[in-house]
Design an enzyme around this catalytic site. Structure first.
Site, PDB file in Angstrom:
ATOM      1  N   VAL A 454     -39.957 -28.848  -3.876  1.00 15.40           N
ATOM      2  CA  VAL A 454     -40.007 -29.892  -2.644  1.00 15.40           C
ATOM      3  C   VAL A 454     -39.240 -29.265  -1.382  1.00 15.40           C
ATOM      4  O   VAL A 454     -38.097 -28.506  -1.697  1.00 15.40           O
ATOM      5  CB  VAL A 454     -39.339 -31.130  -3.005  1.00 15.40           C
ATOM      6  CG1 VAL A 454     -39.572 -32.069  -1.996  1.00 15.40           C
ATOM      7  CG2 VAL A 454     -40.112 -31.713  -4.409  1.00 15.40           C
ATOM      8  N   SER A 455     -39.930 -29.302  -0.278  1.00 17.45           N
ATOM      9  CA  SER A 455     -39.236 -28.686   0.841  1.00 17.45           C
ATOM     10  C   SER A 455     -37.761 -28.959   1.159  1.00 17.45           C
ATOM     11  O   SER A 455     -36.983 -28.214   1.094  1.00 17.45           O
ATOM     12  CB  SER A 455     -40.112 -29.086   2.059  1.00 17.45           C
ATOM     13  OG  SER A 455     -40.227 -30.126   2.537  1.00 17.45           O
ATOM     14  N   ASP A 456     -37.632 -30.352   1.373  1.00 13.73           N
ATOM     15  CA  ASP A 456     -36.382 -30.837   1.638  1.00 13.73           C
ATOM     16  C   ASP A 456     -35.270 -30.795   0.375  1.00 13.73           C
ATOM     17  O   ASP A 456     -34.251 -30.651   0.465  1.00 13.73           O
ATOM     18  CB  ASP A 456     -36.414 -32.163   2.123  1.00 13.73           C
ATOM     19  CG  ASP A 456     -37.182 -33.194   1.371  1.00 13.73           C
ATOM     20  OD1 ASP A 456     -37.686 -32.866   0.454  1.00 13.73           O
ATOM     21  OD2 ASP A 456     -36.986 -34.293   2.027  1.00 13.73           O
ATOM     22  N   CYS A 457     -35.965 -30.721  -0.812  1.00 14.34           N
ATOM     23  CA  CYS A 457     -34.881 -30.511  -1.933  1.00 14.34           C
ATOM     24  C   CYS A 457     -34.366 -29.203  -1.777  1.00 14.34           C
ATOM     25  O   CYS A 457     -33.170 -29.067  -2.177  1.00 14.34           O
ATOM     26  CB  CYS A 457     -35.598 -30.996  -3.287  1.00 14.34           C
ATOM     27  SG  CYS A 457     -36.094 -32.793  -3.160  1.00 14.34           S
ATOM     28  N   GLU A 460     -31.871 -28.872   0.957  1.00 15.06           N
ATOM     29  CA  GLU A 460     -30.378 -29.797   0.741  1.00 15.06           C
ATOM     30  C   GLU A 460     -29.856 -28.871  -0.463  1.00 15.06           C
ATOM     31  O   GLU A 460     -28.650 -28.872  -0.400  1.00 15.06           O
ATOM     32  CB  GLU A 460     -30.631 -31.275   0.183  1.00 15.06           C
ATOM     33  CG  GLU A 460     -31.458 -32.029   1.491  1.00 15.06           C
ATOM     34  CD  GLU A 460     -30.558 -32.236   2.692  1.00 15.06           C
ATOM     35  OE1 GLU A 460     -29.477 -31.872   2.668  1.00 15.06           O
ATOM     36  OE2 GLU A 460     -31.413 -32.110   3.696  1.00 15.06           O
TER      37      GLU A 460
END
Ligand code: LAN
EC number: 5.4.99.7
Length: 728
Positions: A454-457, A460
């Site tokens: 997942v891009s934002d996972c 982060e």
């Protein structure tokens, strides 16, 4: 068949049962972060496996943690918050947590198990029924999520689930739910995903469903609407759906099935005109009505269905089956999410039998999604939000300075160890054949077993690792430079032509595909879209990475960041905020967007966009110093006030102001006061309204946010306000 375990249960009319003995539930954790709840039957087992603090906390029991010295400033409040939150950290290093909210997942679990002839423990059945009791609305029905009004989707499906689980038809809760369902017109008007589940259960006729053509998978890959180009969740649901529709899978008739046919409808089941129900969706359920294009397509497909070539259909069904197997093998039958997981299970049982290894693996994996909470047992939106939570904790620890305190060092190092273990090190076993995006170097949303980029996972996760490795005294450098670079490679591979970032993959299809959205209850599900939240996580991760490693893919990083910031500017709404697709709503996305802008030097004093956003947020601050947005904002794409101020949104808005270096202290001071006033003496915060959202119309819980963002905001605000004071 294991049907004995579905025997009807005697639940008193009042519903006031000691459903199960809460001192007997335990959360078991695997090294990968998978977690499952177990009910201990014997006293010996109970003695050998004491209940942990996190068990008690999530079961809603008294955890018995002491009152802490009352905080005299924001940092002390943050410290107290972490003192409590640390006690919920598991031995493995992560924070387990419930991930409920959607009310269409228990039915998939229950119907999908029932038709496969696989049961549940009595305690699980009782607790699922208790959950349904607790989340029934006043009118007796259920909504699409725990805070939504009753819909046919929620009510028809959960009614079936409760009945299968053993609730008798004459129980007052069942009677009331039925009354609500009938008032809404009965199950005929259930939306298409409901029609599908009810058809599987053999209480709706397959003729009442629009075609679900598996043949689309036989098209060449280059076709612009080829299903491999759809949003990953949508295509992974329509693969097993295509199979099960193709074979017209249905439960054999039994007493429960026959009885449900009478209970769900306002007219005689056997006289319903099924083809006339295909586009019949109750008004309360309708979020995305069928477009004219889709209706036209359905007319064609309906005609094709009556003359579908058997060899072609067989080939298409075989293709769907192959794809199901690839997905199962890539994820150890954990699968992308709870919906395709239960559908894949039925496919494997249908094709290979319930004694097959695949069926058994599927049956066991159901437990990854079943969470025992204070209100009963639910089916979660994923197998947890492990990575997502730990990434915020990690950053909060460092940005507040708490991570540098001896008291929290061990906790911080354990979090780092968990992040180390969670990074995906390889591309999928079936990579191109399963149309997957690269995973090597990525972090998933939950666990490595689930294993989806997942891009934002990834963003982060990378930030949390960089923070913890670089800033916690004596922290081991667990994640090598090469692995950090792998994460960066993943991030760089995910930028869309508009400069933004989507959730799991690149946008693969034209956005007008949305006109073909068959799922009336969801919005924006046909393709990937650019999201300000995802875009921000990527930009900020790249910015922090290059501070520490200034020589890796310098030009690529620079170009990616510039284009991403351009996209963010374009995505800003005229009122000044950004619309959130994964959290509620404008406070959520605006926090992220302002974090991005600040990293490229755009703040209140230097950028009109940042100033506009701050003014927008300030205009929404309430008299008590907080902010409160309703989930309805996500449906209507407009700011909608919540009736109560919300701690989590107050933190997002305040973080946004601080990212933007907002020069006036008063709004921030007032927000800090509000958040401190809601803290309990033991350092914790009570649960307030639901925090997250997906597909515009479904709210989902992030119960750990009330710790992560409070601690983070309070700690930062303490420093920030000090800086403002010394500047003056
Ligand atoms: C999630 C949860 C996390 C979320 C973020 C990381 C917050 C977001 O920034 C990117 C998208 C992602 C990964 C996401 C996508 C859709 C999910 C998986 C969910 C909201 C959790 C549940 C939902 C899933 C689709 C639920 C099953 C329902 C279907 C319609 C298939």
């Amino acid at each position: 068949r294991d049907m004995a375990t579905y025997a009807p249960l005697d639940i008193p009319a009042s519903g006031a049962l000691p459903f199960t003995d809460y001192t007997r539930w335990r959360l078991r954790l695997s090294p990968n972060g998978d977690h499952t709840w177990h009910y201990l039957r014997t006293d010996d087992e109970v003695a050998a496996w004491p209940q942990s603090t996190y068990d008690k906390y999530w079961l809603g029991q008294d955890v018995g943690l002491p009152d802490l010295p009352p905080p005299t400033n924001a940092l002390e409040a943050a410290r107290n918050g972490y003192r409590f939150f640390q006690k919920l950290q598991t031995e493995r290093g992560h924070w387990a947590g419930e991930y409920g909210g959607p009310m269409f997942l228990i039915p998939g679990l229950v119907i999908g198990s029932y038709v496969c002839g696989i049961g549940f423990k009595t305690e699980e059945r009782l607790e699922m029924i208790r959950y349904l009791f607790n989340h029934a609305n006043k009118d007796g029905g259920w909504g699409i999520h725990i805070e939504g009004p009753s819909t046919v989707f929620g009510t028809a499906l959960n009614y079936c689930a409760a009945r299968i689980l053993g609730l008798k038809a004459d129980h007052p809760v069942a009677v009331k739910a039925r009354g609500c369902l009938h008032k809404l017109g009965g199950a005929v008007g259930v939306p298409s995903w409901g029609k599908f589940w009810l058809s599987i259960l053999n209480v709706y006729d397959w003729e009442g469903n629009h075609p679900i053509p598996s043949e689309l998978w036989l098209l060449p890959d280059w076709v612009p609407i080829h299903p491999h180009r759809w949003w990953i969740h949508t295509r992974n649901v329509y693969i097993p759906m295509g199979y099960l529709y193709g074979v017209r899978f249905k439960m054999e008739e039994n007493d429960v099935v026959l009885s449900l046919r009478e209970e769900l409808y306002t007219t005689n089941y056997y006289s319903i005109d099924w083809p006339a129900q295909r586009s019949n969706v109750a008004a309360v359920d309708l979020y995305t009505p069928h477009s004219t294009v889709l209706e036209g397509l359905y007319t064609l497909l309906g005609a094709y269905e009556s003359c579908a070539l058997p060899p072609l259909r067989r080939a298409a069904i075989r293709r769907c089956y192959e794809l199901v197997v690839l997905e199962d093998e890539n994820t150890d039958c954990q699968d992308l999410g709870p919906v395709n997981k239960m559908m894949n299970q039925i496919v494997r049982v249908h094709a290979e039998g319930r004694e097959s290894a695949a069926a058994k693996a599927h049956f066991a994996r159901r437990h990854d999604f079943m969470w025992m909470g204070a209100e009963g047992m639910m089916m979660c939106g994923t197998n947890g939000s492990q990575l997502w939570d730990i990434a915020f904790v990690g950053q909060a620890l460092i940005e507040t300075g708490l991570g540098a305190e001896e008291e929290f060092r061990e906790s911080a190092v354990k979090a780092l160890e968990w992040l180390d273990n969670c990074q995906i090190r390889e591309n999928p076993k079936h990579y191109h054949t399963a149309y997957r995006h690269q995973t090597k170097g990525a972090w998933p949303f939950s666990t490595k077993t689930q294993g989806y980029t997942v891009s934002d996972c990834t963003g982060e996760g990378l930030k949390a690792v960089l923070y913890l490795q670089e800033h916690v005294k004596g922290a081991p450098k667990l994640i090598s430079e090469r692995r950090l670079c792998d994460a960066v490679d993943v991030l760089l591979s995910l930028q869309n032509t508009e400069g933004g970032f989507a959730s799991y993959e690149l946008i693969r299809a034209p956005l007008w595909m949305e006109w073909l959205n068959p799922a009336e209850v969801f919005g924006n599900i046909m393709t990937e879209f650019n999201y300000p939240e995802c875009t921000t996580s990527v930009i900020t991760a790249l910015a922090i990475f290059r501070k520490h490693y200034p020589h890796y893919r310098v030009a690529d990083i620079q170009r990616t960041m510039t284009r991403a910031v351009d996209y963010l500017h374009k995505a800003q709404r005229p009122e000044g905020g950004w619309f959130g697709s994964w959290g509620i709503c404008f406070t959520y996305a605006t926090q992220f967007a302002l974090e991005s802008l600040s990293l490229v030097g755009e703040t209140y004093e230097t950028s009109a966009a940042s100033r506009r956003a701050c003014d927008f947020l300030i205009s929404k601050q309430r008299a008590d110093g907080g902010w409160g947005e309703s989930y309805k904002a996500c449906e209507s794409i407009e700011w909608v006030e919540h009736q109560d101020t919300q701690v989590v949104q107050t933190c997002w808005a305040t973080m946004a102001l601080m990212y933007a270096k907002y020069p006036h202290p008063e709004p921030i001071e007032r927000a800090v006061k509000l958040v401190m006033s809601r803290q309990r003496p033991d350092g914790s915060w009570p649960q307030e309204a639901i925090e997250g959202v997906f597909n515009k119309n479904v709210a989902i819980s992030y119960p750990n946010f009330k710790f992560e963002f409070t601690i983070w905001m309070l700690g930062r605000a303490h420093r920030y306000l000090e800086e403002l004071r010394t500047r003056k």
